[in-house]
Design a protein around this motif. Structure first.
Motif, PDB file in Angstrom:
ATOM      1  N   ASP A 193       0.834  -1.209   0.000  1.00 43.57           N
ATOM      2  CA  ASP A 193       0.000   0.000   0.000  1.00 43.57           C
ATOM      3  C   ASP A 193       0.863   1.251   0.000  1.00 43.57           C
ATOM      4  O   ASP A 193       2.058   1.208   0.288  1.00 43.57           O
TER       5      ASP A 193
ATOM      6  N   SER B 295       0.710   4.481   2.212  1.00 41.14           N
ATOM      7  CA  SER B 295       0.138   5.251   3.316  1.00 41.14           C
ATOM      8  C   SER B 295       0.710   6.648   3.157  1.00 41.14           C
ATOM      9  O   SER B 295       1.921   6.849   3.296  1.00 41.14           O
TER      10      SER B 295
ATOM     11  N   THR C 201      -2.491   2.329   9.607  1.00 41.37           N
ATOM     12  CA  THR C 201      -3.710   2.008  10.364  1.00 41.37           C
ATOM     13  C   THR C 201      -3.543   2.118  11.885  1.00 41.37           C
ATOM     14  O   THR C 201      -4.436   1.733  12.629  1.00 41.37           O
ATOM     15  N   MET C 202      -2.414   2.682  12.313  1.00 40.83           N
ATOM     16  CA  MET C 202      -2.270   2.964  13.749  1.00 40.83           C
ATOM     17  C   MET C 202      -2.832   4.347  14.097  1.00 40.83           C
ATOM     18  O   MET C 202      -2.983   4.687  15.259  1.00 40.83           O
TER      19      MET C 202
ATOM     20  N   TYR D 183       2.435  -5.060   2.901  1.00 40.00           N
ATOM     21  CA  TYR D 183       1.046  -4.927   3.378  1.00 40.00           C
ATOM     22  C   TYR D 183       0.078  -4.977   2.187  1.00 40.00           C
ATOM     23  O   TYR D 183       0.182  -4.195   1.241  1.00 40.00           O
TER      24      TYR D 183
ATOM     25  N   TYR E   2      -3.192  -6.608  12.598  1.00 39.13           N
ATOM     26  CA  TYR E   2      -3.410  -5.167  12.418  1.00 39.13           C
ATOM     27  C   TYR E   2      -4.917  -4.910  12.298  1.00 39.13           C
ATOM     28  O   TYR E   2      -5.685  -5.782  11.890  1.00 39.13           O
TER      29      TYR E   2
ATOM     30  N   HIS F  76       6.710   1.913  14.688  1.00 37.86           N
ATOM     31  CA  HIS F  76       5.961   1.425  13.557  1.00 37.86           C
ATOM     32  C   HIS F  76       6.802   1.504  12.277  1.00 37.86           C
ATOM     33  O   HIS F  76       7.595   2.419  12.122  1.00 37.86           O
TER      34      HIS F  76
ATOM     35  N   ASP G 258       8.969  -2.967   7.655  1.00 36.53           N
ATOM     36  CA  ASP G 258       9.052  -2.590   6.232  1.00 36.53           C
ATOM     37  C   ASP G 258      10.459  -2.103   5.890  1.00 36.53           C
ATOM     38  O   ASP G 258      10.964  -2.343   4.789  1.00 36.53           O
TER      39      ASP G 258
HETATM   40  O1  PXL Z   1       4.141  -1.320   8.473  1.00 37.56           O
HETATM   41  C1  PXL Z   1       3.153  -2.177   8.076  1.00 37.56           C
HETATM   42  C2  PXL Z   1       1.952  -1.430   7.586  1.00 37.56           C
HETATM   43  C3  PXL Z   1       1.892  -1.040   6.280  1.00 37.56           C
HETATM   44  N1  PXL Z   1       0.816  -0.379   5.773  1.00 37.56           N
HETATM   45  C4  PXL Z   1      -0.222  -0.065   6.568  1.00 37.56           C
HETATM   46  C5  PXL Z   1      -0.208  -0.404   7.914  1.00 37.56           C
HETATM   47  C6  PXL Z   1       0.889  -1.124   8.438  1.00 37.56           C
HETATM   48  C7  PXL Z   1       0.887  -1.516   9.834  1.00 37.56           C
HETATM   49  O2  PXL Z   1       0.007  -1.244  10.602  1.00 37.56           O
HETATM   50  O3  PXL Z   1      -1.232  -0.060   8.686  1.00 37.56           O
HETATM   51  C8  PXL Z   1      -1.397   0.647   5.989  1.00 37.56           C
END
Ligand code: PXL
Length: 276
Positions: free
Chosen positions: A9, A11, A44-45, A79, A116, A212, A216
């Motif tokens: 993904d 983010s 997603t945290m 992810y 998660y 976090h 990755d």
């Molecule tokens: O780091 C792993 C990860 C990657 N992408 C998204 C995440 C997470 C971990 O929570 O939420 C969207």
């Protein structure tokens, strides 16, 4: 130049998945092509994150690349946005893979005994199918337990860690790189090569901090190093040391953000390790 496609993904804020994979793979001197599996406002945290699944793009992208004759030295997944997306990722890999390409799977889905937030209990079963076609799988202990239907244990010994690697290999993965392996007072990365039936443990200092996105960062540095031509053991050492360096720098920085590590200021360390 070697070329990887990384499938995970984006983010938009969060220092994880593609926003770390791209700069880190580029720093290793390897071309990074991408397939964004979803666009999230943040990882997603955060609370109230948005998420747009890009599921319907995966196979059209594969078809176009195939018609262009594009090939990749490695497929590296992280992810993934949903259980149904995993079957498409498997098809994409099967369509585009050559005899030489490596399949490297980080089953980024859980940590500290828990999935998660975006995933339900079905997700690990699908992820296990993707891990079954991997040359190398890169789980933490929580993910390894979910993938093998083994009850999670916060405390375990060396025999348990080795057994879980063997179980993952029995499901299909040729090599297992178990990150954050903590047993018998030691901490590090445990590598299992099922073809040679051999283990290698790289012991690290345990830093009392958890951030976090470090999984990755490890996987991206590992994959970039390996595809650049470094041995698998040295790629484990470089990725583990680089990740530890990111954590150390972040821990000592008063300006650090809660949501990720300062992997940017440590990129020169990674480049230096690769040129030594
Ligand atoms: O780091 C792993 C990860 C990657 N992408 C998204 C995440 C997470 C971990 O929570 O939420 C969207």
């Amino acid at each position: 130049m070697k070329r990887i496609v990384t499938i995970q993904d984006i983010s938009c804020v969060g220092k994880c998945s593609l926003t770390v994979a791209l700069p880190i793979i580029s720093a290793t001197g390897v071309e990074a092509a991408i397939i964004p599996t979803a666009v999230l406002s943040t990882h997603t945290m955060f609370k109230n994150f948005t998420c747009k699944d890009l599921d319907d793009q995966i196979l059209p992208i594969a078809e176009h690349w195939k018609s262009e004759g594009l090939s990749f030295d490695a497929f590296y997944t992280g992810y993934l946005a949903s259980a149904q997306q995993i079957a498409k990722v498997i098809r994409l890999i099967e369509e585009l893979k050559t005899r030489e390409s490596l399949v490297i799977i980080d089953p980024a889905m859980a940590d500290n005994g828990k999935l998660y937030p975006a995933f339900d209990e079905e997700f690990p079963q699908e992820m296990a199918k993707l891990c079954a076609i991997a040359d190398i799988v890169l789980p933490n202990i929580t993910e390894a337990c979910y993938l093998t239907n083994t009850p999670y244990q916060a405390e375990y010994d060396e025999a348990f860690a080795k057994e879980i690697c063997r179980r993952l290999a029995a499901q299909g993965a040729k090599k297992v790189v178990l990150t954050g392996a903590a047993f018998d007072g030691k901490y590090g990365v445990l590598l299992f090569d099922s073809r040679k039936d051999s283990f290698y443990f790289y012991e690290q200092e345990r830093i009392d901090a958890s951030y976090h996105g470090t999984g990755d960062i490890f996987s991206s540095a590992f994959t970039g190093s390996l595809i650049r031509g470094v041995s698998i053991e040295e790629s484990v050492r470089i990725a583990a040391d680089y990740t530890a360096e990111c954590i150390r720098v972040t821990k000592s920085s008063p300006e650090a953000n809660w949501y990720g590590v300062d992997f940017e200021s440590t990129i020169p360390y990674l480049i230096k390790r690769l040129s030594d």
